[in-house]
Design an enzyme around this catalytic site. Structure first.
Site, mmCIF file in Angstrom:
data_model
loop_
_atom_site.group_PDB
_atom_site.id
_atom_site.type_symbol
_atom_site.label_atom_id
_atom_site.label_comp_id
_atom_site.label_asym_id
_atom_site.label_seq_id
_atom_site.Cartn_x
_atom_site.Cartn_y
_atom_site.Cartn_z
ATOM 1 N N GLU A 126 0.065 -8.690 2.832
ATOM 2 C CA GLU A 126 0.357 -8.031 4.109
ATOM 3 C C GLU A 126 -0.294 -8.711 5.311
ATOM 4 O O GLU A 126 0.187 -8.586 6.431
ATOM 5 C CB GLU A 126 -0.040 -6.557 4.059
ATOM 6 C CG GLU A 126 0.879 -5.691 3.198
ATOM 7 C CD GLU A 126 0.474 -5.654 1.737
ATOM 8 O OE1 GLU A 126 -0.396 -6.472 1.327
ATOM 9 O OE2 GLU A 126 1.010 -4.813 0.987
ATOM 10 N N PHE A 180 -3.471 9.131 -3.746
ATOM 11 C CA PHE A 180 -3.311 7.748 -4.176
ATOM 12 C C PHE A 180 -2.783 6.902 -3.018
ATOM 13 O O PHE A 180 -1.833 7.279 -2.352
ATOM 14 C CB PHE A 180 -2.346 7.678 -5.364
ATOM 15 C CG PHE A 180 -2.051 6.275 -5.804
ATOM 16 C CD1 PHE A 180 -3.058 5.468 -6.336
ATOM 17 C CD2 PHE A 180 -0.775 5.741 -5.662
ATOM 18 C CE1 PHE A 180 -2.796 4.160 -6.721
ATOM 19 C CE2 PHE A 180 -0.500 4.442 -6.047
ATOM 20 C CZ PHE A 180 -1.514 3.645 -6.584
ATOM 21 N N GLN A 181 -3.405 5.776 -2.794
ATOM 22 C CA GLN A 181 -3.053 4.856 -1.701
ATOM 23 C C GLN A 181 -3.088 5.531 -0.337
ATOM 24 O O GLN A 181 -2.312 5.208 0.551
ATOM 25 C CB GLN A 181 -1.696 4.181 -1.957
ATOM 26 C CG GLN A 181 -1.766 3.205 -3.130
ATOM 27 C CD GLN A 181 -0.584 2.251 -3.228
ATOM 28 O OE1 GLN A 181 0.523 2.594 -2.836
ATOM 29 N NE2 GLN A 181 -0.829 1.066 -3.765
ATOM 30 N N LYS A 233 5.408 9.752 3.956
ATOM 31 C CA LYS A 233 6.602 9.577 3.120
ATOM 32 C C LYS A 233 7.598 10.719 3.294
ATOM 33 O O LYS A 233 8.803 10.488 3.362
ATOM 34 C CB LYS A 233 6.184 9.465 1.646
ATOM 35 C CG LYS A 233 7.337 9.069 0.746
ATOM 36 C CD LYS A 233 6.881 8.710 -0.658
ATOM 37 C CE LYS A 233 8.057 8.161 -1.473
ATOM 38 N NZ LYS A 233 7.676 7.786 -2.826
ATOM 39 N N MET A 277 -16.172 -26.830 11.409
ATOM 40 C CA MET A 277 -16.872 -26.303 12.580
ATOM 41 C C MET A 277 -18.217 -25.697 12.184
ATOM 42 O O MET A 277 -19.198 -25.810 12.914
ATOM 43 C CB MET A 277 -15.992 -25.274 13.304
ATOM 44 C CG MET A 277 -16.501 -24.901 14.679
ATOM 45 S SD MET A 277 -16.695 -26.330 15.778
ATOM 46 C CE MET A 277 -15.100 -26.385 16.591
#
Lengths: 163, 570
Positions: B56, B118-119, B168, B480
């Protein structure tokens, strides 16, 4: 310098968090913060007491104005205004202390709003300094509990903050 | 009376219709439980194309790159919980650079919110400090208006990412749908026009200036003001410098351009910033990597004019004399009107001084080296692509060399993470750039450390046939970090050596692409020429470069803008 800032904000979930988050994320100080809906239920009014130089206060007001849900911001301390804070204070008040406690409350124009066998709960309104003075005037060991709302404020006369 | 025709649609259908109404052509995303209904509706239509990333973070960077390289809004779609938390780096990257972007995240059903489902994660809470605004849509009836507001907020004023969190059950509930045509918010009204009195004051200062200087940032690019800027610079004859985010706004090959300023800016740009008497700052924010120590910067009593759409950017780090809050193209149009019929003052003495500073040739490097110098690769990249490519970069030395040596002639061609400095940005951003500009030449300048942070997107590139050219400057160090350790930590190279590197050529081949290892200076140009002829292939060029090369000039952290370390000093 101490500043008292009034904020009109959309009455939406998370708006308060957005404001307090801005203060903590940018390292600005919050001395007190009060919030409640206004006569227009779609808007809340917050009062923040903060400390900082003029530059810091300018940055704070700019950052507040940048938040999408903030409708208006005013630094009340820029001009004539009034400030009030409410304190509820529970004191030990057995038969021996009762009279003294009541007298002290009267001097500060506080009201006894709850009584038990050995406590008085007093309601007191005023600016922060007055509430501090009341606490100082009491026998410190008699203080059982205090709760203060933090300051709210409003401009004098025709100084009006509306959407 | 005619009733406006509406239809009953589910939340998922409404979402897709909103995207279509906003003209969204591409969505970068990754499916998951909370967004299954949305993906189901995506499947049933063909107006909005979905690009399946491999992580993602890649979706957010790709949407960001899409936005930066076009005038369109990048959109990314992720599921609840880890889908969203993975995207956070990408969202914060876009926020720091004020990139208009829409993030749609799935959320657990409304009845489960707050129950550690969940999630589940507190998406609006987690993203609040790194978005311009965010919404949790609890009622399907609010969805269309929320989408309208989100696009409006993301693209107006100082742009930025806006997130919409959709539970949802909201995607399955239905209601009458009609996409709102207008949006009005009493709490959000960005200004456009600058204050006329302030503009007048600014013009007076500019006309009296003996040593004027123009310093511009990402705001010119974001507000599409390059044409007005060029007019202004040509009309006045003033010198101009860009921040890292501003490159391309003014043609880099023009004589009036002094190069990038800041920590790794040119000697002439930094000296001119410090010694000018009137500074016109446009869409820039005087950040720490640009002006160094603000106290040192303030030692010279120059007058500063600052044009920006965001009042909070003005007088944040540097006290400004003439603030002008407004939309840059509008303000510059006003400047140009006022400049009509006016002859620019003679500033030849100032240009003579600048010429002397230029004479330092601060970007010089060893061209005789037997080892490939990274600067050389970038010079050749510029030559081979004719200065016409979209260049994305990751973060570190390669980013600075790209900024110094690739001469950008147009805005929106230089795509990098300036504010947040996100390693891993380059490759997924290049995917977004290529999606927004099919057929264009896109190169990702990166290093062996950065590229490994979002390497999995090579697979996405294969699936969507994105012919990105990866220019990997491989010095086996986080360059760097190594440079700072050399300068400021007594050569103690703590954890900055990249051991056990993969064989990048085989790796590219493993993903179905081609790769090439180049370790001799003489092979650099032929390899680049060959690679850029291959219009439809992704080619991974692994350049083995000088491990000890440093980026010069350099202003050490906390130092003043003129306290530069030059290569000749060492």
């Amino acid at each position: 310098m101490r500043h008292i800032i009034s904020i009109l904000v959309e009455n939406e979930a998370g708006a308060l968090s957005r404001i307090s988050n801005m203060f903590s994320a940018r390292g600005y100080n919050i001395e007190s913060l009060t919030v409640a809906p206004t006569e227009d239920a779609s808007m809340s009014r917050l009062t923040v007491v903060t400390k900082g130089s003029d530059e810091v206060i300018e940055k704070i007001t700019k950052q507040l104005n940048k938040l999408v849900e903030v409708v208006k911001v005013v630094d009340l301390s820029e001009a004539e205004h009034m400030e009030r804070e409410l304190m509820l204070i529970k004191l030990r008040a057995g038969p021996k202390e009762r009279e003294d406690v009541k007298r002290m409350a009267d001097i500060f124009r506080g009201r006894v709003i709850d009584v038990s066998d050995n406590t008085y709960t007093i309601e007191l309104t005023g600016d922060g300094a007055k509430l501090d003075a009341f606490i100082q005037a009491l026998d410190q060991s008699a203080i059982l509990e205090t709760v203060r709302t933090g300051a709210c404020g409003i401009g004098r006369g025709n100084r009006i903050l509306r959407a | 009376m005619d009733r406006i025709k509406t239809e009953e649609l589910t939340g998922a259908q409404i979402l897709i219709r909103c995207l279509q109404a906003e003209g969204v052509e591409v969505v970068f995303g990754y499916p998951g439980g909370a967004v299954l209904w949305i993906y189901d509706e995506l499947f049933k239509q063909d107006k909005v194309r979905h690009v399946l990333v491999r992580h993602e973070q890649g979706a957010a960077h790709a949407a960001d790159g899409y936005s930066r390289s076009s005038r369109k809004v990048g959109v990314c779609l992720v599921t609840s919980g880890p889908g969203l938390t993975n995207a956070v780096t990408g969202i914060a990257t876009a926020y720091m650079d004020s990139i208009p972007m829409i993030i749609i995240s799935g959320q657990v059903p409304t009845h489960a919110i707050g129950e550690d489902a969940f999630q589940e994660c507190d998406t609006v809470g987690i993203t609040r400090p790194c978005v311009k605004h965010n919404f949790l849509v609890r009622d399907v009836k609010d969805l269309a208006m929320t989408m309208k507001k989100a696009f409006h907020i993301a693209t107006t004023g100082r742009p930025g990412p806006v997130l919409i969190d959709i539970p949802k059950d909201v995607t399955t509930h239905s209601c009458e749908f009609q996409y709102p045509e207008t949006v009005s918010m009493r709490s959000y009204n960005p200004v456009k026009k600058g204050h006329a009195g302030q503009i007048k004051k600014a013009m007076q200062l500019l006309q009296q200036a003996e040593r004027p200087m123009v310093y511009t940032g990402g705001g010119i690019v974001l507000s599409n003001a390059a044409a007005q800027l060029k007019d202004l610079i040509k009309r006045t004859g003033f010198p101009i410098t860009h921040t890292l985010m501003g490159l391309g706004a003014y043609p880099a090959t023009d004589d009036q351009f002094l190069g990038m300023l800041g920590m790794h800016g040119t000697y002439e740009a930094n000296m001119a910033m410090q010694h000018c008497d009137v500074l016109l700052a446009i869409g820039a924010r005087f950040d720490d990597r640009v002006i160094g120590n603000p106290a040192h910067f303030a030692q010279n009593p120059r007058k500063i004019i600052h044009i920006d759409i965001d009042p909070s950017s003005i007088s944040k780090r540097v006290k400004v004399d003439v603030p002008i809050v407004g939309n840059i193209p509008d303000v510059l149009d006003e400047f140009l009107v006022q400049l009509r019929d006016k002859n620019p003052q003679n500033i030849s003495a100032w240009w003579k001084q600048i010429g002397e500073w230029r004479g330092k040739d601060c970007l010089k490097y060893d061209r005789q080296s037997k080892i490939i110098k990274p600067q050389f690769v970038l010079e050749k990249l510029y030559e081979v692509t004719g200065g016409d490519a979209f260049i994305t970069s990751d973060v570190g030395q390669h980013q600075m060399w790209a900024a110094q040596f690739y001469k950008f002639e147009q805005p929106r061609r230089w795509i990098n993470s300036g504010g947040l400095g996100t390693m891993g940005f380059g490759l997924p951003a290049a995917m977004g750039v290529q999606m927004a500009n099919p057929g264009a030449t896109v190169a990702c300048v990166t290093g062996e450390s950065s590229i490994q942070m979002c390497l999995q997107e090579l697979s996405t590139c294969k699936q969507y046939r994105l012919p990105i050219k990866i220019i990997n400057l491989n010095n086996k160090y986080m360059g760097m970090v190594r440079q700072w350790q050399q300068f400021f930590h007594g050569n103690r190279y703590s954890e900055s050596y990249m051991d056990a590197l993969p064989d990048f050529v085989k790796l590219a081949e493993g993903y179905g692409h081609s790769g090439l290892l180049i370790d001799k200076p003489a092979d650099v140009e032929p390899a680049l020429r060959e690679t850029f002829k291959r219009k439809s292939d992704l080619v991974f060029l692994d350049f083995i470069t000088d491990q000890g090369e440093n980026v010069y000039p350099m202003i050490p952290g906390g130092k003043g803008i003129t306290e530069m370390i030059l290569s000749e000093d060492l």
